[in-house]
Design a protein around this motif. Sequence first.
Motif, PDB file in Angstrom:
ATOM      1  N   VAL A 196       1.038  -1.116  -0.029  1.00  0.00           N
ATOM      2  CA  VAL A 196      -0.028  -0.081  -0.054  1.00  0.00           C
ATOM      3  C   VAL A 196       0.910   1.434  -0.059  1.00  0.00           C
ATOM      4  O   VAL A 196       2.136   1.173   0.146  1.00  0.00           O
ATOM      5  N   ASN A 197       0.222   2.345  -0.021  1.00  0.00           N
ATOM      6  CA  ASN A 197       0.958   3.638  -0.279  1.00  0.00           C
ATOM      7  C   ASN A 197       1.585   3.904   0.968  1.00  0.00           C
ATOM      8  O   ASN A 197       1.439   3.580   2.368  1.00  0.00           O
ATOM      9  N   GLY A 198       3.081   4.442   1.048  1.00  0.00           N
ATOM     10  CA  GLY A 198       3.721   4.913   2.053  1.00  0.00           C
ATOM     11  C   GLY A 198       4.479   3.927   2.978  1.00  0.00           C
ATOM     12  O   GLY A 198       4.802   4.184   4.147  1.00  0.00           O
ATOM     13  N   ARG A 208       2.721   8.067  -8.789  1.00  0.00           N
ATOM     14  CA  ARG A 208       2.862   9.018  -7.862  1.00  0.00           C
ATOM     15  C   ARG A 208       3.792  10.005  -8.322  1.00  0.00           C
ATOM     16  O   ARG A 208       4.840   9.688  -8.913  1.00  0.00           O
ATOM     17  N   GLY A 230       2.138   2.227  -5.095  1.00  0.00           N
ATOM     18  CA  GLY A 230       1.559   1.813  -3.964  1.00  0.00           C
ATOM     19  C   GLY A 230       0.113   2.009  -4.130  1.00  0.00           C
ATOM     20  O   GLY A 230      -0.347   2.914  -4.872  1.00  0.00           O
ATOM     21  N   ARG A 231      -0.670   1.042  -3.551  1.00  0.00           N
ATOM     22  CA  ARG A 231      -2.057   1.080  -4.015  1.00  0.00           C
ATOM     23  C   ARG A 231      -2.715   0.431  -2.679  1.00  0.00           C
ATOM     24  O   ARG A 231      -2.293  -0.480  -2.142  1.00  0.00           O
ATOM     25  N   LEU A 232      -3.912   0.897  -2.343  1.00  0.00           N
ATOM     26  CA  LEU A 232      -4.732   0.455  -1.063  1.00  0.00           C
ATOM     27  C   LEU A 232      -5.390  -0.593  -1.775  1.00  0.00           C
ATOM     28  O   LEU A 232      -5.886  -0.633  -2.802  1.00  0.00           O
TER      29      LEU A 232
END
Lengths: 303, 441
Positions: free
Chosen positions: A108-110, A140, A192-194
């Motif tokens: 996921v992101n971050g 991003r 990043g992907r939820l």
Amino acid sequence: MVKLFNRLQASLKKTREGTFKKLNRIFTAKRKIDDDLLDEIEEILIAGDVGVETTLDIIDKLKQRVRDEKYETSDELECLIRDEIKNILIVPASQDKQGLQIVLVVGVNGTGKTTSIAKLAHKYKSEGKSVLLAAADTFRAAAIEQLSVWAERVNCEIIKHQDGADPSAVVFDAISAAQARSVDYLIIDTAGRLHTKSNLMAELTKIFRVINKRIPDAPDQVILVLDASTGQNAVNQAKEFQQVARVDSIFLAKLDGTAKGGVVLAINKELQIPVKYIGTGEKVDDMEEFDPGSFVEGLFVKE
Amino acid sequence: MLEDLTQKLETVFQKLRGYGTLTEKNVADSMKEIRRALLEADVNYKVVKDFVSSVQDKAIGQDVLRSVTPGQMIVKIVHSELIDLLGETSTQIKIAGIPPTIVMLAGLQGCGKTTFAGKLAQFFRKKGRHPMLVAADVYRPAAIEQLKVVGKSLDIPVYSEDSGEPVKICSQAIAEARQQTCDLLILDTAGRLHIDDEMMRELEEIKEKVKPHEILFVADGMTGQDAVNSAKEFCTRLEFDGIVLTKLDGDTRGGAALSIRAVTQKPIKFIGVGEKYDAIEQFFPDRMASRILGMGDVVTLVEKAQETIDQEKAARLEKKILKQDFNLEDFFDQLQQIKKMGPLDQLLGMIPGVGSQLSGMNVDDRSFVSIEAIINSMTVLERRNPKILNGSRRRRIAMGSGTSVQEINRLLNQFGQMKKMLKNMRRMPRKGMGNVPFNMG
């Protein structure tokens, strides 16, 4: 080497000082095993993000064994807990494939995917292997630049397109390049992907398909990068990513904070995905292989 | 977001409401379940402990057991305690008397500071301010570049220096903002661990030298039990003014919101709910409490509608409905407007009672896609007058839109029903613009 060891100790220390120092204190107190003590252990495990279900599971097993094997004092309990946690943790399978290895990194992101990739690349390089990076995070802002900077720092080549390009196309080109240059490792950085965004997850399926089409059985490794401070949601993340892309192992990043990363236990138990590496800082060599045995041992060192 | 917690609490409440009279055991059992639901939602265990015991105390104090609707009473207590925990009222960003207002963002690595900086800038520009972004993250590779890209895509100025001290960069940015007559300065600082003393000192230094009017602590909404540790440390070092929770559009149960708020006693000011730059919401504790308890959040929904729906178009539409010539073209327009309001599942979650029923269902904006394709495959004449759609026209549209005749029939049926509904609405007294039919099937 000594420095390396010290750093690992230092970062493990934080984990220890959190959850497990508390455990130690309980254990050395030579208390009798009663409900209060078990409640305290339950609280400590939950505070380490182990999760309610896994915690209750561990506690139940403890109770069972205390009853069956007639343990009486708290320091006997320590071995039991260590045992139970070790039982849950899975040892990652070692890989010794010859030729090109394709490593797909998702998350996921971050969570620290790009930094973790730099660390992996650095590790492979220091083993004398050649590494090619693929900047498939075209979404991003400045993600490609970020990976490029790392590529330069660890001194390996990178395949990139411009922002907004089709990530699958980047992957396609990267595989061609990796084959043409006969490198040992191709590491693919994805956006990043939820895990709840179905369209982004579909994009990942496509990347997976493209790799598979070029080289059957590839990617050789799919690594999920998890932020150690993430709570129970990490289980959902692992579950969803496993569904679309198959996840072979976990890179547990940011373990140098006060976060305990206990959710890994829940993931091991529920999904059988082993943790392979841990990230312990911002520099390229701030990374260690995760070894369940010594990890748990390390956690229980009395100070 | 929060669906799981909502669902679990609702099960507890349903059980409670079902009892005619409550025994102490009923109450104790439900407290246990509430405790578990909160823990599974990543609320810190200490916060949970306090929460449950204070609900329990109130429940006993108010003679719940002897009241007529004991279950309802407990739900009410939980609701008000939840609001208490989340903070009473919504708080705004302080605006400085002499511009520029300086807002400083701080937080751990990867919590979403840079994306949020863009969102905040966009949020204030919509309110008529002139924001400027300041790239104070000189450590992470390409962080400055990232902020520049964000600024460029939003058309918001970005102040950056290729290298240098963050403190100096921030101070120079103030002068630059005055020159460009920007009245809002958003400082994007580097992500750092709360135990990294040196980096934390840098933040203190920025605070001291630059004197921001508002310091916001940005936290990842998916954080687990550790949320309290980092929040507490940032709070003691910086005395920040408010909290921002990001990534709440996933399926996280968002317990971090409760934990951070409880240990810092600072208000949550904004939440991030998506990747797009308008995916930012002001935080309203009471609304959030209602959402957690599955009571929906109509207020936010209406505000969203007001913000995005073109008033002129709405007025024109109203007239059309009155004259009863609402056609597929208008229907298509409405779809576009609803889509602009945000992801469908988020919108539906705000309608009372829908949230918990929705869980497990994959409501996706793509349910619009086939409808759009069908309407796009019609001629203007057909859109304005759907009655002329005979068998061969329908077949042609099915081919053109990649759907089937059945799907077209279904759409036309729905449209017919909607028209009927609108006809009835005409007879009802109208209040403002309440005519956004949600009957999408």
